[in-house]
Every structure is written in structure tokens, then in C-alpha cells.
Motif scaffolding. Structure first.
Motif, PDB file in Angstrom:
ATOM      1  N   ASP A  95     -18.364 -48.074  43.686  1.00  0.00           N
ATOM      2  CA  ASP A  95     -17.765 -47.766  42.388  1.00  0.00           C
ATOM      3  C   ASP A  95     -17.243 -49.040  41.727  1.00  0.00           C
ATOM      4  O   ASP A  95     -17.518 -49.315  40.538  1.00  0.00           O
ATOM      5  CB  ASP A  95     -16.637 -46.750  42.585  1.00  0.00           C
ATOM      6  CG  ASP A  95     -16.165 -46.134  41.275  1.00  0.00           C
ATOM      7  OD1 ASP A  95     -16.818 -46.354  40.237  1.00  0.00           O
ATOM      8  OD2 ASP A  95     -15.141 -45.435  41.289  1.00  0.00           O
ATOM      9  N   ARG A 132     -18.768 -50.914  38.284  1.00  0.00           N
ATOM     10  CA  ARG A 132     -17.921 -51.110  37.110  1.00  0.00           C
ATOM     11  C   ARG A 132     -17.740 -52.586  36.779  1.00  0.00           C
ATOM     12  O   ARG A 132     -17.672 -52.962  35.602  1.00  0.00           O
ATOM     13  CB  ARG A 132     -16.573 -50.419  37.323  1.00  0.00           C
ATOM     14  CG  ARG A 132     -16.708 -48.893  37.318  1.00  0.00           C
ATOM     15  CD  ARG A 132     -15.357 -48.202  37.424  1.00  0.00           C
ATOM     16  NE  ARG A 132     -15.496 -46.751  37.450  1.00  0.00           N
ATOM     17  CZ  ARG A 132     -15.685 -45.980  36.384  1.00  0.00           C
ATOM     18  NH1 ARG A 132     -15.768 -46.541  35.175  1.00  0.00           N
ATOM     19  NH2 ARG A 132     -15.793 -44.675  36.503  1.00  0.00           N
ATOM     20  N   GLY A 155     -19.750 -45.466  34.967  1.00  0.00           N
ATOM     21  CA  GLY A 155     -19.355 -44.984  36.281  1.00  0.00           C
ATOM     22  C   GLY A 155     -19.083 -43.497  36.344  1.00  0.00           C
ATOM     23  O   GLY A 155     -18.562 -43.011  37.355  1.00  0.00           O
TER      24      GLY A 155
END
Length: 384
Positions: free
Chosen positions: A328, A332, A338
């Protein structure tokens, strides 16, 4: 004790770090081809001179150029390209562009061999339940020069969108794998940054779902782990300096390695399965589907494969951290979306996505068993 079966593909060569215009000519010489049909990026053809350089190098051996393949490889465009290649008397297809063009040429190979002339005719050659029907093998083969890094040029699978049903369908034959792939990082400089980086996450997705599969094996692991390491290092470098050719080369080689598990029989999981639906139904770009789904799939899967997920975190340089969190953050920091919300997919669509995802080849083979659409919806809610 390990058990399994690795089937080696029909690709002859991978050429890397050489100018495409030189390497393409060398491949035609090697294969004895005299009538090359180019399927290329429209943007690359109209806004740069890169396609003209290749055409000039081929001289009279270029018999046509098709540059009208939309994203997600719709059936109508496949049939249009097939008709043009047939009329040109092509003896080889050369692709220069992204994954939709690569997959389109794979489909054209099968359409040419099996006299498919209409969009409905593609029903005769598409897989059902992951199994390909009996068909004639392609005689007009393909070489590929990719400008994105999703990795489709290393597989014998093509995804084609049925526009009427808004569904991504699979075509499969061992001989649709390109005879050769040419990795020229200089060409990829023309690829929009969002597209290069997001397809890089698609390659990361190949690595991660291959490593985390309950059917993983050491042959696939060795390639995927090294590929993931190269992508985790190279993608941020390309974002920081788009002209870093060495970093682009690392990303291209990492992408090549990312296909090791899939090419050797390891299935993908729910990220790829749900991604098929997001692409065909909502026109979400290939790379973005992995950006918005992979971390949530990892979090949902963690109770079933935490030990394998630990390998992912370590390969990305963060041993001991949660793999979903590592991915994640990585996505990003590249500036990629995301969440489903960021690609304009809302909860009102989740039931339909879940039902369709169950019919893809990959969701039923997810490492944590998925038995009904309600479980897919749980993943979608994590990604909302």
C-alpha cells in the motif's frame, strides 16, 4: 517433498538493452520473414518517429501498420487488425506498444489460423473454464517490443474484451507466445509516467500472487522474488528520474522475471481475477486494477498464507512488516491510486463485480479459498 510440472514456453529469445530498430531486423533475418505486419501504439506512431525508424529499417519487408488498438483489446479491433494482416499477406506480426496491443496480436494469430472473420467468431477460439477448445495452431507468429511493463509479452495467454457482454475473455494457445521479445528501455521513455509506473505494479502483482499462491514452487519463486526486488528498487528510481535508462532496464527485466510463476503453471489469485472485471466492466486501466486491489487482497489472504507474505515484505526491503501495508505504501509513494473510490468504482457496484469475479479463472484458485461472492465483496470493501 515438492511436486509439480513446469512447461517451458515457445519463446526463442529475449533481447535486452539493444535498439528496437536493429533488433527487429535481426529477428526477421533469423526467422526468414519477408512480410512483417506492424501492430503499434497509435500515440507512438503519430507523436514520435520511433515507428518510422523501425519501418525504415525494415525497408520493403514492412507490409502494413495497424495503430488502432484501444485499451483492453476489444473484439472489434482484433477483427479489424486480422482483416488488415490477412489482406497484407503477413508472415510475421511485430508489436510495438503496450499490453493491449501485445494481446491483440496474439488474438490475431489465432483468428488468422482459424479463419475467424467476425466478432462472434471469437467464441470459437476462446477458453471456457480456463480450457482452450481444439483449434488450428497459428502459422503467422509474433515478436514483441513492449513499451509498458505488465509482462503479457512473456505469456501464451491473451485477454480480449467482449464488448457486448463487457467481459474480459481469455484466449490460450502455446504458440501465441511471441517468438522473441525485445526490451528497449529507450522506447519506454515515451510512455506516460502513470502508465509505465502502474503497469509496473501489474508486474509486482504477478510476482506477489505467484509467490503467495498455494501452488507456488521453487522455480517460480526464484524468478518472482528477484523480479520483485528489481521492481521495488527500479520503479521509485524511474519516478524520481524518468530519464534513468538503467532503472528502466531493471524494471523491464524485473517484469520478465515476474512472469516466471505464471509461465511455469502457478496460478494468479483474486487481485488478477477482480482486476479482469474492473477492466472490462469499468474500463479501469490494467495497472490501476492491481494498484487498487493487491494490498486488500493480501490483507484478506493473510490468515491463510502469512509465511509466504513474509517473503514479499523481505524482497521489497521491509522484512518483518505486514506485506499489505508495504505494498500500500509503495503504491501510494509512486503516486498511484490506492482505492476503488479513486478509480470511480463505488459500493453500489460491488455485488455485480463479486458475481462476475467468481467466473474468472483466478478467483477460484486464490490462496485463501473463495467459495462465494460474499467473500469477494469482503475484499472489495477493504479496497473501497
Amino acid at each position: 517433498m515438492h511436486q509439480g510440472r513446469v512447461v517451458f514456453g515457445t519463446m526463442d529469445e529475449v533481447v535486452f538493452g539493444r535498439p528496437a530498430r536493429e533488433a527487429v531486423v535481426e529477428q526477421l533475418d533469423r526467422l526468414g520473414s519477408q512480410r512483417a505486419f506492424l501492430m503499434v501504439s497509435g500515440t507512438l506512431n503519430r507523436e514520435t518517429d520511433e515507428i518510422e525508424k523501425v519501418r525504415h529499417a525494415l525497408k520493403g519487408r514492412c507490409v502494413g501498420i495497424f495503430d488502432q488498438m484501444p485499451a483492453h483489446t476489444p473484439r472489434a479491433a482484433v477483427i479489424a487488425a486480422t482483416a488488415q494482416a490477412r489482406a497484407a499477406g503477413a508472415d510475421l506480426i511485430v508489436t510495438i506498444g503496450g499490453g493491449s496491443i501485445t494481446d491483440g496480436a496474439k488474438a490475431v494469430q489465432l483468428c488468422l489460423a482459424n479463419n475467424v472473420t467476425t466478432t462472434d467468431g471469437i467464441d470459437e477460439i476462446r477458453t471456457r473454464g480456463g480450457v482452450a477448445p481444439e483449434m488450428k495452431p497459428p502459422a503467422v507468429r509474433q515478436i514483441s517490443v513492449p513499451t509498458t511493463i505488465a509482462g503479457g509479452e512473456f505469456s501464451a495467454i491473451a485477454g480480449v474484451t467482449n464488448e457486448a457482454k463487457r467481459q474480459k475473455e481469455m484466449l490460450r494457445h502455446p504458440l501465441v507466445m511471441p517468438r522473441a521479445t525485445i526490451l528497449d528501455p529507450e522506447l519506454s521513455v515515451h510512455t506516460p509516467a502513470w502508465l509505465f509506473l502502474s503497469t509496473g505494479i501489474r508486474a509486482v502483482d504477478h510476482c506477489v500472487e505467484g509467490i503467495c499462491s498455494r501452488e507456488a514452487h521453487p522455480y517460480g519463486d526464484a524468478q518472482a522474488l528477484k523480479g520483485l526486488e528489481m521492481l521495488a528498487h527500479g520503479l521509485p528510481q524511474v519516478k524520481a528520474n524518468p530519464n534513468d535508462i538503467a532503472a528502466r532496464m531493471d524494471c523491464q527485466i524485473g517484469t520478465w522475471l515476474s512472469t516466471g510463476p505464471l509461465a511455469s503453471g502457478v496460478p494468479m489469485g483474486a487481485s488478477h481475477g477482480i482486476g479482469y472485471v474492473l477492466g472490462a466492466e469499468f474500463d479501469v486501466p490494467h495497472g490501476y486494477t492491481s494498484c487498487v486491489m493487491l494490498p486488500s487482497v493480501m490483507r484478506w489472504n493473510r490468515p491463510g498464507n502469512a509465511e509466504r507474505q513474509a517473503l514479499v515484505s523481505a524482497a521489497m526491503g521491509h522484512p518483518g512488516e505486514d506485506a499489505g501495508d508495504v505494498l500500500d505504501r509503495f503504491i501510494r509513494e509512486l503516486g498511484m491510486p490506492g482505492s476503488l473510490r479513486e478509480v470511480q468504482v463505488g459500493p453500489e457496484h460491488f455485488d455485480r463485480i463479486a458475481a462476475q469475479a467468481m467466473r474468472t479463472p483466478w478467483v477460484p484458485r486464490n490462496p485463501r479459498r473463495i467459495d462465494d461472492p460474499a467473500q469477494v465483496r469482503e475484499i472489495l470493501e477493504l479496497a473501497a
